[in-house]
Design a protein around this motif. Structure first.
Motif, PDB file in Angstrom:
ATOM      1  N   LYS A 121      -0.088   4.446   1.514  1.00  0.00           N
ATOM      2  CA  LYS A 121       0.619   4.030   0.209  1.00  0.00           C
ATOM      3  C   LYS A 121      -0.386   3.418  -0.751  1.00  0.00           C
ATOM      4  O   LYS A 121      -1.322   3.974  -1.347  1.00  0.00           O
ATOM      5  CB  LYS A 121       1.726   3.410   0.377  1.00  0.00           C
ATOM      6  CG  LYS A 121       2.825   4.300   1.340  1.00  0.00           C
ATOM      7  CD  LYS A 121       4.292   3.699   1.481  1.00  0.00           C
ATOM      8  CE  LYS A 121       5.128   4.619   1.995  1.00  0.00           C
ATOM      9  NZ  LYS A 121       6.506   3.980   2.204  1.00  0.00           N
ATOM     10  N   ASN A 122       0.043   2.360  -1.317  1.00  0.00           N
ATOM     11  CA  ASN A 122      -0.811   1.550  -2.296  1.00  0.00           C
ATOM     12  C   ASN A 122      -2.188   1.326  -1.635  1.00  0.00           C
ATOM     13  O   ASN A 122      -2.991   0.783  -2.773  1.00  0.00           O
ATOM     14  CB  ASN A 122       0.036   0.353  -2.761  1.00  0.00           C
ATOM     15  CG  ASN A 122       1.210   0.588  -3.079  1.00  0.00           C
ATOM     16  OD1 ASN A 122       1.992   1.180  -2.840  1.00  0.00           O
ATOM     17  ND2 ASN A 122       1.448   0.177  -4.526  1.00  0.00           N
ATOM     18  N   GLY A 143       2.920  -3.083  -4.143  1.00  0.00           N
ATOM     19  CA  GLY A 143       2.932  -2.568  -2.734  1.00  0.00           C
ATOM     20  C   GLY A 143       3.450  -3.402  -1.678  1.00  0.00           C
ATOM     21  O   GLY A 143       3.288  -3.315  -0.528  1.00  0.00           O
ATOM     22  N   LYS A 144       4.284  -4.737  -2.248  1.00  0.00           N
ATOM     23  CA  LYS A 144       4.887  -5.782  -1.205  1.00  0.00           C
ATOM     24  C   LYS A 144       5.936  -4.970  -0.060  1.00  0.00           C
ATOM     25  O   LYS A 144       5.575  -5.115   0.900  1.00  0.00           O
ATOM     26  CB  LYS A 144       5.396  -6.729  -2.062  1.00  0.00           C
ATOM     27  CG  LYS A 144       4.759  -7.614  -3.013  1.00  0.00           C
ATOM     28  CD  LYS A 144       5.417  -8.923  -3.380  1.00  0.00           C
ATOM     29  CE  LYS A 144       6.481  -8.245  -4.521  1.00  0.00           C
ATOM     30  NZ  LYS A 144       5.860  -7.738  -5.711  1.00  0.00           N
ATOM     31  N   ASN A 168       5.614  -1.656   0.450  1.00  0.00           N
ATOM     32  CA  ASN A 168       5.123  -0.680   1.423  1.00  0.00           C
ATOM     33  C   ASN A 168       4.074  -1.336   2.394  1.00  0.00           C
ATOM     34  O   ASN A 168       3.815  -0.740   3.517  1.00  0.00           O
ATOM     35  CB  ASN A 168       3.937  -0.004   0.278  1.00  0.00           C
ATOM     36  CG  ASN A 168       4.753   1.068  -0.518  1.00  0.00           C
ATOM     37  OD1 ASN A 168       6.029   1.240  -0.242  1.00  0.00           O
ATOM     38  ND2 ASN A 168       4.213   1.345  -1.833  1.00  0.00           N
ATOM     39  N   SER A 224      -2.451   7.502   0.573  1.00  0.00           N
ATOM     40  CA  SER A 224      -2.629   6.673  -0.794  1.00  0.00           C
ATOM     41  C   SER A 224      -3.379   7.673  -1.924  1.00  0.00           C
ATOM     42  O   SER A 224      -4.027   8.687  -1.621  1.00  0.00           O
ATOM     43  CB  SER A 224      -3.746   5.744  -0.547  1.00  0.00           C
ATOM     44  OG  SER A 224      -4.266   5.017  -1.574  1.00  0.00           O
ATOM     45  N   PRO A 246      -3.044  -5.281  -7.860  1.00  0.00           N
ATOM     46  CA  PRO A 246      -3.517  -3.757  -8.038  1.00  0.00           C
ATOM     47  C   PRO A 246      -4.705  -3.574  -8.808  1.00  0.00           C
ATOM     48  O   PRO A 246      -5.309  -4.583  -9.527  1.00  0.00           O
ATOM     49  CB  PRO A 246      -2.256  -3.575  -9.051  1.00  0.00           C
ATOM     50  CG  PRO A 246      -1.190  -4.743  -8.918  1.00  0.00           C
ATOM     51  CD  PRO A 246      -1.968  -5.808  -8.557  1.00  0.00           C
ATOM     52  N   GLY A 280      -6.469   1.310  -6.311  1.00  0.00           N
ATOM     53  CA  GLY A 280      -5.318   0.998  -5.135  1.00  0.00           C
ATOM     54  C   GLY A 280      -5.131  -0.367  -5.085  1.00  0.00           C
ATOM     55  O   GLY A 280      -6.148  -1.207  -5.910  1.00  0.00           O
ATOM     56  N   THR A 281      -4.116  -0.930  -4.412  1.00  0.00           N
ATOM     57  CA  THR A 281      -4.098  -2.186  -4.097  1.00  0.00           C
ATOM     58  C   THR A 281      -4.820  -3.170  -3.268  1.00  0.00           C
ATOM     59  O   THR A 281      -5.347  -2.648  -2.210  1.00  0.00           O
ATOM     60  CB  THR A 281      -2.496  -2.513  -3.771  1.00  0.00           C
ATOM     61  OG1 THR A 281      -1.822  -2.089  -4.710  1.00  0.00           O
ATOM     62  CG2 THR A 281      -2.149  -4.119  -3.686  1.00  0.00           C
TER      63      THR A 281
END
Length: 378
Positions: free
Chosen positions: A12-13, A34-35, A37, A70, A338, A342-343
């Motif tokens: 994901k993130n 993305g917490k 995620n 991602s 972020p 990506g994060t």
């Protein structure tokens, strides 16, 4: 058993994320960082291991592998998750999987690899020869198969036990208005509290009364007028929670859950979940609907209950008040930032600027980045 490390690639993130996990973790960051995620990586493993789940079902629930991978992933297409677990006797387990999409025209994602080690000794290393002869075998993990996970079944059971809570007070207050034809199939976790009262009813009377007594004592800090808190059933056998408040009437004033405030219902669900079992518990923004003075006490409450059952607690939060607790160690806080690629994930303990500020008497809330402080304040 407890989680001591989580590593992600293309989840994901997160193009890359590596998190050392403490007994109590606070995940912070701006909206869309993305917490949720990050927590969902643990829930993904849970959904693979649990009864009725499995790899393909876990992927399907999330909209397919393309929704999981991602957006920052380019040349390296694998989605990878690696979790390190440790038992009380210091035995260390590592479970890791890599997932890839099949070629065009073939629908189901495949395992690129699945590995299990215990104290460095290999237990599972897929693909095996039989996997290479029949790649349909790679549509399933050994984690989800009882006949294949005997050597590491404790790992499967532990991952399957992970719990998640994001209670919605309206569902507890009026569940009949939200229930569909399948009232409680038992196949999906009741993360929003739709069947919260049914769960209380299924708990043995002795255990239920003991927990409600502790909840009553804790609730008095938030609701000073609360005198008594009990579980009842109406004439139809429908379960209810009943509170008696100190009032000008001699017998006080009675209320049932449909009259409770959002904050009271969220505290009820939170306290019950903290007392219900010892599996890792994932909490999404527990501060919602709560008075700021109560929010400030939540970290200490988590710590108090952890000493009793040693369960791990993961908390996503937007609350500055929660982070003002000076008992929070920087190693317990994961900050998400972020970026265009990506994060980025970093424990506050890895930030060299944080330690001197904490030593000077500042709280975690004072040490985080100014932009995040503004986000939390808003």
């Amino acid at each position: 058993m407890k989680i001591v490390k989580l590593e992600l690639h293309n989840w994901k993130n997160f193009p890359v994320a590596e998190v050392d996990v403490a007994q109590r973790m606070f995940v912070i960051g701006p909206n869309a960082a993305g917490k949720s995620n990050l927590l969902d990586a643990l829930l993904f493993l849970r959904d693979i291991a649990r009864s009725g789940g499995g790899l393909q079902e876990a992927i399907r629930q999330r909209g397919g592998l393309t929704k999981i991978r991602s957006l920052a992933a380019r040349r390296y297409p694998l989605v990878e998750i690696k979790v390190t677990l440790q038992e009380d006797d210091q035995k260390t387990w590592v479970y890791e999987i890599g997932i890839r999409q099949q070629n065009a025209g073939r629908r189901l994602p495949l395992l690129s690899y699945e590995k299990v080690t215990c104290d460095g000794n290999c237990i599972v290393n897929r693909p095996e020869d039989s996997d290479k002869e029949d790649d349909e075998r790679l549509t399933q993990t050994y984690l989800e198969q009882i006949n294949a996970n005997q050597a590491f079944r404790d790992v499967a059971r532990f991952l399957a036990s992970i719990r998640y809570l994001h209670l919605v007070p309206q569902l507890v207050r009026n569940p009949a208005a939200y229930r569909g034809p399948e009232r409680n199939s038992g196949q999906r976790e009741d993360v929003h509290g739709l069947n919260f009262l049914d769960a209380l009813a299924r708990t043995t009377e002795k255990t239920r009364n003991a927990r409600l007594k502790k909840i009553e004592e804790a609730l008095r800090q938030a609701v000073p007028q609360l005198k008594e808190f009990t579980f009842t059933k109406d004439e139809s056998g429908v379960p209810h929670l009943q509170a008696i408040y100190e009032h000008w009437r001699a017998q006080g004033a009675k209320q049932q859950e449909d009259q409770f405030s959002d904050g009271t219902l969220r505290l009820l669900g939170l306290f019950w979940s903290l007392l219900d079992g010892d599996a890792p518990l994932l909490l999404e923004e527990p501060e919602i609907s709560l008075n700021t003075e109560i929010v400030k006490k939540l970290p200490a409450l988590f710590h108090k209950l952890q000493r009793r059952n040693k369960r791990q607690i993961f908390v996503t939060t937007h609350s500055r008040e929660m982070l003002e607790d000076k008992g929070i160690d920087p190693g317990e806080v994961i900050e998400l930032t972020p970026s265009a690629e990506g994060t980025k994930v970093q424990a506050l303990s890895a930030n060299s600027k944080v330690t001197p500020l904490l030593q000077a008497g500042m709280s975690i809330a004072d040490t985080i980045s100014p932009s995040l402080q503004l986000d939390l304040a808003l």
